[in-house]
Design an enzyme around this catalytic site. Structure first.
Site, short mmCIF file in Angstrom:
data_model
loop_
_atom_site.label_atom_id
_atom_site.label_comp_id
_atom_site.label_asym_id
_atom_site.label_seq_id
_atom_site.Cartn_x
_atom_site.Cartn_y
_atom_site.Cartn_z
CD GLN A 255 -2.85 -1.03 2.50
OE1 GLN A 255 -3.05 -2.06 3.11
NE2 GLN A 255 -3.39 0.12 2.87
NE ARG A 402 -13.07 0.42 4.28
CZ ARG A 402 -13.86 0.06 3.30
NH1 ARG A 402 -14.26 -1.19 3.20
NH2 ARG A 402 -14.27 0.92 2.41
CB CYS A 403 -8.30 1.27 11.89
SG CYS A 403 -6.62 1.41 11.31
CD GLU A 772 -9.00 4.10 7.15
OE1 GLU A 772 -8.19 3.23 7.46
OE2 GLU A 772 -8.75 5.31 7.22
#
Ligand code: MCN
Ligand code: CUN
Length: 818
Positions: A255, A402-403, A772
C-alpha cells in the site's frame, strides 16, 4: 480491571501527545448542503459525476494484473516453515531431508540471515522484529525458515521435511499478566520487561476536577478483540535481483511502495535508485499491506543470494494466523455529566496488546495512532486518555483493518459510553446526542485533547438519519413490542473521523514526513498521463483522480490515464491508508492542475494576442472576458504548448505538486441501526441500517456509495462475527474461514445510504476522506442497538463480536427464555 499506574521503564520512550499550532484559518464554520456540486458536463465528467470506474472492465473480465499473475523466466518459489509453538527455544533445524528433495534449491534460516545482519529488522514504529529467529520463536505460526524450490508444490512438500527441534517455553497471552513480567517475551532487549510504551493525551488535573464536580458518572470496561483483514488477495512478493545491473526489482503487495523502497534501502544497503518496487493491482489492502512482513525480506534476500527471481505468496491460513492484526485494546472509560445531562469530561485508561513487537503503522509521534480523537462529536470541558502497551506471544501489528490509525477504537468507546450515559439518565440517546454535540457555530473547534476540527455539522447529519429512518415511529414500535415481550433495539452512532495524514509538521513514518504527490503531463493531442504517490487497492483512484483533473482542466476524465505504484515512474509519496489519498494526493492533483491552468493561460493570451488579465476560465477553455467566442480550449492550448508556445516560455504542459495539508480533514456521519433479537437463540438480526455520511465535497457519488457499502459490511463483521482466538498455549484457533467468521451477502442487511455535504475549508476542492468512515461508525451503532434492546433487562454492555451465545447468556441471566 485494575489500572496499573506503573511508571516505566519501557522499551520505547513514553510520550505525552503534542499538537503543533494550526495555521490560522484552516478550520471554520462552513455551511452544509445536500446537493452534490457538479460544474462540468457529462462529456468532461469532473467532480460530482457518477462515472463508472475505469478500472472495472479489466477487473470484471479477470484481466487484472495481481501479484500472483507475475511470472518471470527462471522464477523460483518460496514457502515458509512456521512454528507450532507460541513461545519456544529453537534447539536445532535439520534441513537435510528437505534439501535432498529434487527441485529444492535452498533452505534459508535465521543463522543464514544473521551472517548478513538481516535476522532482525526495524518495524515502522521504531521497534525491532525478527525476520527469522535464531534463539527462540515468540508467536504461533511465526516464520522459522524458508524453502526455495523450482516449483510451488515442491517447496510446500519440502517444508514438511524440515525438522525443527523446539524446547517449549511458557507463553504469555494475557496482556494484563504480561505486565507482571514473569515471562519475558523480548529477552533480546536490555530492559527485561513486557512494557513497551506509555502514552497520554489531554489534561489529567482538569479532568480529575471535572469528575469531582460531576453529577453523573458512568464507567465501563470494554475489549475490542484482535481481528484481521480478509482481503481476497493475500500478501506476496516477486523479487528479481539482476546482478549485472545491480538492480533489485520487486513486485509487492504494498500500500506504500515508496516508503517500503526507502526502508529496504536503509536496511539492505542496496542504493535506493537500484531498487524498484512495483505494486501491481491489489485485491484489497485494508491496512494489512502496509507493514513489512518477514516473508517479504526473506524473499528479497533469497533472490539476492540465488541471483534468480523468487516468488512468495501466502496461503489463507498463513495470512490469518501470522499477518498484522488490528484492535486488541482493553479500555476502561468514564464519562461525566452535570445535573442537566451535559457531558463534562472523559477519562480513559487503555491496555494495548501489541503482540511480540510494536509493528503498527502509525505516525511516529502517535504510538496509539489518533486514538485521542476519542472525545468524538461531543463538546466537553476536559479529557484525559492513557494507553499502556504490552508485549505478548502473539503476532505483531496493531493498526490494520480500515481504522484511520485507531479511530475505530476511539469511536467505539465514546459512542458506547454516550449511549450508556443517556440510558442511565433516562434520556433518549438521539436527544442526548443533540444536546451534547459540538454545535456548528462552535467551529473552529479545538478538542480537549488538542485536535482542531476543520468543519462539521453533527446535528444536521443525525437529523437527516432520524428523518430518513422514521425514528419516532420506530421508538413507538419498540415500546409496543416490548410490552408484548419482543426484543427490538435502535442504535445510533454519530462519529467524527480524522483522516489525511498529514501535516508534515506532526506526521511522519520513520522520519519520512507525510505529504503526497501528483505529476500530470498533458500530451500535445490533449490526452494526459497522471501519476501519484498513493496506491489504490480497490478504491477507484484511476477514475476519481481523473475526475479531479477533469474538474480543474476540463479535459475529459476518460482522456486521463492514472498510474500509481511503480517507484521508478511515480513521484515520491507515502501511500494509501488512513483514508489519506483524497486529502493529500487528491489535493495535489488539484494543485498540479492549477499550475497547468496558469501556464495554459499564458499560452492562450499569446495565441489570442490579449493580456492574461483579459481572460477568464470557462469549464475547459480560457476565453476573452466579454467575448466568449474568442477562446482557446485546453486541447488547443496543449497542442500549442509543444508547437507554438510563447518564446519566453518553456515548451510542454506538465506540473508536479507535493502537497502538505495544513490540517487533517474531519469527516463525520450519523448511523442508525435497528435490530430484532431472537429470544430463543440470542441471534441478532439487523433489520435496517441507515448511514448518513459527510465527506465534504464528493468527487464521485458512485465510488463513495461503494466505499460506504463495503465499509459498513466491514463494520458488521467485527460487531457480530469476527475475532482472532488463541487457546492457553497460544495456538491460534481461527486460522481458516471455517473458524474466522465473515459476513456474506446473506448476513448483510440492505444498506441504506445518504449524505450531507460540509466541505473542508482548507482542502483545495473541499473534499474529506471517506474510505474508513463506515467501518469506524458501524460497529457501535450495532452494539448500541443490541444493548438498547436489552437495557430494560439489566444489560449495560456486551463486548463485540456480539455472538448469539453472548446474547443468549445475557438473556438467561436476566431470566428470559423462550
Ligand atoms: N472519494 C470521493 N469523494 C470524497 C472522498 C473520497 O469520491 N469526498 C473517493 C476517492 O476519490 C477514492 C475513494 O473515495 O476513490 C476513497 O478515498 P479516500 O477516502 O481518500 O481513501 P483512500 O483512497 O486513501 O483509501 C484508503 C481507505 C482505507 S485506509 C482502507 S483501510 C480501505 C478503504 O480505503 N481499503 C480498501 N477502502 C477500500 N476499498 C477497497 N475496495 N479496497 C480496500 O483495500
Ligand atoms: Cu488502518 S487500515 Mo487503512 O488505514 O489502510
Amino acid at each position: 480491571m485494575t489500572n496499573h499506574q506503573h511508571e516505566g521503564p519501557y522499551q520505547l520512550p513514553d510520550r505525552h501527545e503534542f499538537h503543533s499550532e494550526q495555521p490560522a484559518g484552516v478550520s471554520q464554520q462552513v455551511p452544509t448542503s445536500e446537493s452534490i456540486r457538479v460544474t462540468t458536463p457529462p462529456e468532461v465528467s469532473g467532480m460530482g459525476h457518477r462515472m463508472k470506474r475505469k478500472e472495472d472492465p479489466r477487473f470484471i473480465q479477470g484481466k487484472g494484473n495481481y501479484l500472483d499473475d507475475v511470472k518471470l523466466p527462471g522464477m523460483l518459489h518460496m514457502d515458509i516453515v512456521r512454528s507450532p509453538y507460541a513461545h519456544a527455544k529453537i534447539l536445532s533445524i535439520d534441513a537435510s531431508a528437505a534439501l535432498a528433495t529434487p527441485g529444492v534449491i535452498a533452505v534459508i534460516t535465521g543463522k543464514d540471515l544473521e551472517a548478513h545482519k538481516l535476522h532482525w529488522m526495524p518495524t515502522l514504529m521504531s521497534d525491532t522484529q525478527m525476520v527469522l529467529p535464531v534463539e527462540k520463536v515468540v508467536y504461533y505460526a511465526q516464520e522459522v525458515c524458508a524453502v526455495i524450490a523450482t516449483d510451488r508444490y515442491i517447496a510446500a512438500d519440502a517444508v514438511e521435511k524440515v525438522v525443527v527441534e523446539y524446547d517449549p517455553l511458557e507463553p504469555v497471552m494475557d496482556p494484563f499478566k504480561a505486565l507482571d513480567d514473569k515471562v519475558i517475551v523480548r529477552d533480546d532487549k536490555e530492559v527485561k520487561t513486557n512494557r513497551v510504551w506509555h502514552w497520554e493525551a489531554g489534561d489529567k488535573d482538569a479532568t480529575d476536577k471535572v469528575f469531582k464536580d460531576a453529577a453523573h458518572v458512568v464507567k465501563q470496561y470494554m475489549h475490542l478483540p484482535r481481528i484481521h483483514v480478509s482481503s481476497i488477495e493475500t500478501c506476496g512478493m516477486v523479487a528479481n535481483y539482476d546482478s549485472s545491473m545491480g538492480k533489485m526489482q520487486i513486485y509487492m503487495t504494498s500500500q506504500a511502495p515508496h516508503a517500503h523502497r526507502t526502508v529496504f534501502a536503509l536496511v539492505s544497503g542496496i542504493p535506493e535508485h537500484k531498487i524498484q518496487i512495483i505494486s501491481p493491482d491489489i485485491g484489497g489492502g485494508f491496512g494489512g499491506k502496509v507493514p513489512v512482513y518477514p516473508g517479504y525480506v526473506v524473499c528479497a534476500v533469497a533472490s539476492l543470494l540465488l541471483g534468480k527471481p523468487v516468488k512468495w505468496v501466502e496461503d489463507r491460513s498463513e495470512n490469518l494466523q501470522a499477518d498484522s492484526f488490528a484492535r486488541d485494546y482493553h479500555i476502561t472509560a468514564e464519562l461525566a455529566a452535570d445535573k442537566d445531562g451535559k457531558i463534562t469530561g472523559l477519562r480513559v485508561n487503555t491496555l494495548a496488546d501489541d503482540g511480540c513487537a510494536d509493528a503498527a503503522a502509525n505516525p511516529s509521534k502517535f504510538p496509539a495512532g489518533l486514538y485521542s480523537i476519542c472525545t468524538g462529536s461531543y463538546d466537553m470541558k476536559a479529557a484525559h486518555v492513557t494507553v499502556e502497551a504490552a508485549y505478548t506471544n502473539k503476532p505483531p501489528g496493531g493498526v490494520a483493518y480500515r481504522c484511520s490509525f485507531r479511530v475505530t477504537e476511539a469511536v467505539h468507546m465514546i459512542e458506547r459510553m454516550t449511549d450508556i450515559l443517556a440510558h442511565d439518565l433516562g434520556i433518549d440517546p438521539a436527544e442526548f446526542r443533540m444536546k451534547n454535540f459540538i454545535r456548528p457555530a462552535q467551529f473552529p473547534y479545538k478538542s480537549p485533547t488538542g485536535w482542531e476540527y476543520d468543519s462539521g455539522n453533527y446535528p444536521g447529519a443525525l437529523k437527516k438519519a432520524m428523518d430518513t429512518i422514521g425514528y419516532q415511529a420506530l421508538r413507538k414500535e419498540q415500546a409496543e413490542k416490548r410490552a408484548r415481550g419482543e426484543l427490538m433495539g435502535i442504535g445510533i452512532s454519530s462519529f467524527t473521523e480524522v483522516v489525511g495524514a498529514g501535516p508534515s509538521r506532526d506526521f511522519d513514518i520513520l522520519g519520512i514526513k507525510m505529504f503526497d504527490s501528483a505529476e500530470i503531463r498533458v500530451h500535445p493531442t490533449g490526452k494526459a498521463l497522471a501519476r501519484f504517490g498513493t496506491k489504490s487497492q480497490g478504491q477507484g483512484h484511476e477514475t476519481t483522480y481523473a475526475q479531479i483533473i477533469a474538474e480543474e482542466l476540463g479535459l475529459p476524465a476518460s482522456d486521463i490515464q492514472v498510474e500509481e505504484g511503480d517507484t521508478d515512474t511515480a513521484p515520491y509519496g507515502l501511500g494509501t491508508y488512513a483514508s489519506r489519498s483524497t486529502p493529500t494526493a487528491g489535493a495535489a492533483a488539484a494543485m498540479a492542475s492549477r499550475k497547468i491552468k496558469a501556464k495554459a493561460r499564458k499560452i492562450a493570451a499569446h495565441l489570442l494576442e490579449v493580456k492574461e488579465d483579459d481572460l477568464e476560465w470557462n469549464v475547459n477553455k480560457w476565453q476573452v472576458k466579454g467575448s466568449p467566442d474568442k477562446a482557446k480550449t485546453i486541447q488547443e492550448i496543449a497542442f500549442a504548448a509543444y508547437t507554438n508556445h510563447p518564446p519566453e516560455l518553456e515548451a510542454g504542459l506538465e506540473a508536479t505538486d507535493y502537497y502538505n495539508p495544513p490540517n487533517l480533514t474531519f469527516p463525520f456521519g450519523s448511523y442508525i441501526c435497528v435490530v430484532d433479537i431472537d429470544k430463543g437463540t440470542g441471534e441478532v438480526h439487523v433489520r435496517r441500517f441507515i448511514a448518513i455520511d459527510d465527506c465534504g465535497n464528493i468527487i464521485n457519488p458512485l465510488v463513495v456509495e461503494g466505499q460506504v457499502h463495503g465499509g459498513l459490511t466491514m463494520g458488521l463483521a467485527p460487531a457480530l462475527f469476527e475475532q482472532i482466538v488463541y487457546d492457553e498455549n497460544g495456538t491460534c484457533l481461527t486460522g481458516t474461514f471455517a473458524d474466522y467468521l465473515l459476513p456474506t451477502a446473506v448476513e448483510s442487511p440492505k444498506w441504506e445510504t445518504g449524505h450531507t455535504i460540509t466541505p473542508s475549508p482548507h482542502h483545495p476542492i473541499g473534499a474529506k476522506g471517506v474510505g474508513e468512515s463506515p467501518t469506524v461508525g458501524a460497529p457501535p451503532a450495532i452494539a448500541n442497538a443490541v444493548v438498547d434492546a436489552l437495557w430494560h433487562l439489566g444489560v449495560r454492555h456486551i463486548d463485540i463480536p456480539i455472538t448469539p451465545e453472548k446474547v443468549w447468556k445475557a438473556l438467561r441471566a436476566a431470566g428470559v427464555s423462550d
